[in-house]
Design an enzyme around this catalytic site. Sequence first.
Site, PDB file in Angstrom:
ATOM      1  N   GLU A 192       6.938   0.578   4.381  1.00 43.82           N
ATOM      2  CA  GLU A 192       6.446  -0.754   4.021  1.00 43.82           C
ATOM      3  C   GLU A 192       5.585  -1.368   5.126  1.00 43.82           C
ATOM      4  O   GLU A 192       4.486  -1.868   4.857  1.00 43.82           O
ATOM      5  CB  GLU A 192       7.640  -1.680   3.728  1.00 43.82           C
ATOM      6  CG  GLU A 192       8.344  -1.412   2.417  1.00 43.82           C
ATOM      7  CD  GLU A 192       7.561  -1.938   1.231  1.00 43.82           C
ATOM      8  OE1 GLU A 192       6.481  -2.520   1.438  1.00 43.82           O
ATOM      9  OE2 GLU A 192       8.024  -1.751   0.099  1.00 43.82           O
ATOM     10  N   SER A 193       6.081  -1.356   6.355  1.00 44.87           N
ATOM     11  CA  SER A 193       5.412  -2.117   7.423  1.00 44.87           C
ATOM     12  C   SER A 193       5.193  -1.338   8.701  1.00 44.87           C
ATOM     13  O   SER A 193       4.681  -1.904   9.669  1.00 44.87           O
ATOM     14  CB  SER A 193       6.254  -3.352   7.746  1.00 44.87           C
ATOM     15  OG  SER A 193       7.528  -2.967   8.226  1.00 44.87           O
TER      16      SER A 193
END
Length: 566
Positions: A192-193
């Site tokens: 995700e990040s």
Amino acid sequence: MKFKYSLYSLALIASMACSTSKTLVDNSSAVVDASEVFAQESEVENPIIEEEDMTPAVEKDSLAFLKINPVDVRWDLNDSIQPEFKSNLDKLVNAWYAENSVKTSVYEGPETKYIKEKLADSVYIKRLQSIPSMFDLSYNKIVRNYIELYTQRRRKQVELMMGMSEYYFPIFEEILDREGLPQELKYLPIIESALNPKALSRAGASGLWQFMYSTGRQYKLEVNSFVDDRRDPIKSSYAAAKFLKDLYKMYGNWPLVIAAYNCGPGNVNKAIRRSGGKKNYWDIYYRLPKETRGYVPAFIAALYSFNFHEEHGLYPRPNQFPEVCDTLMIKEQLHFDQIAQFTKVSTQKLRELNPQYRADIIPAFNKPYSLKIPFESALAFIDNQDSITSYKKEYYFNLKDKLANPRDRYQKFAHASPKGKAKIYYKVKSGDAVGLIASWFHIRTSDLRYWNNIRRNMIRVGQNLAVYVPKSKASYYKSFNSMSKSQKQATLGKNYVASKKVNNVGKSTSNWSGKYVYYTVRKNDNFWTIAKKFPGVSNYDIMKMNNITNSRSLRVGQKLKIRQKS
């Protein structure tokens, strides 16, 4: 029987032999070694556990409702990695870690240099089978592409993320365990990040777990001008755990849960309907949005890369996070610069440890907020807490802009002082009115109301009113506090005789009774207009004499008792 073989295993071995024969024809010894290793693994007693499909249990500390599945190999699936995925990986990792985390520490890689090699599919399958996971760790050409991206083409980024995982993974693991979820979900923030707590997507998703604003608020994450809990590693992890549990109750299938976490349940449900109701991730793969298709393969590849990093010569790079942190609850607003002034923790380090604060301010106005600080600096903060909170407080927080307590508004109201004037105070006496006071000091009534925050001309006996007068006449105007009303009227060239003034009141609306006047209220009258007809009498005096507390209670024809003033 000690050794067990299934039709699935035999078919798997045969298919692998067919698929790898062309690529390995020039290296017969490698084929023999790989097949021998794979055969040895198959001979180990490792029965497949099959359980009934059950809904998630209520208790948090049980994983009994999860199914353990074998590696699903699909040779017919193939797809390229989206360019956006690779560019986002480079941008998120390099922009955050290279600039903020790996500064002073010198990275020392392994002694032996990694040599790029082409591994057989059977090696990847064997390694995936050996991972104790509750997930469907499928293998195909798509998964292989992502594994090679992590282990060969983006090695530096993976090593940086591995270094940061030493700080973040213990946080994720504790919360996932407390919520009764598989530990493998800790790899979701990798996809995700890239473990960047301040990551912000083009769609507006923020934080380690990439929550959209609406989803974050749905799971009780505070988002305002000062705080964004989507960036808080602890609060966002709890919210992500609850979100994942809700998705699992919906699908009962972790690959679909992971896909829905990325693109939303609506897109996954749409892909299921378009594929004829199939609920296997790979059956709906081409029905999903392009940016989501590689999400599950990337998750499997990240799980593989972190579990077999040594086999690929990947090692964690050092980070600057402290080994032990302490969490303090702050009950008064603070700026990071105030903390840095009395502790050995820099403002930049406080930002890294507390990424949820958007403006370097802990807005503890009405409730306490947490502050994460290195353990060795926590005692210094506690010892100097009073000095920290008072250090340049008016500089960092404009106290004049704060809302004042209505009971103290006369003392706390702030106004702009006129230049070249001297400020004096006049104490209100019985019979004084705003208009009279303004005329005595030769100022406008609007200025007098502004300087003292007077509303509707209401003043109290004994109240000190601020008045700005010429500096050369300051002492003269100060003497007004000791003058009688007649003396102050005389400064205007007027003789104050109360009885003569009262006689000007119309006979139809007032009459005499000794020292009192009775006034009959007419249409459009209010206490201020009535008081103006009786010099020396204020609206407050009239209300007090008639035991009236509500200034809007006047009625036409009402009789008011007014005392003569001198």
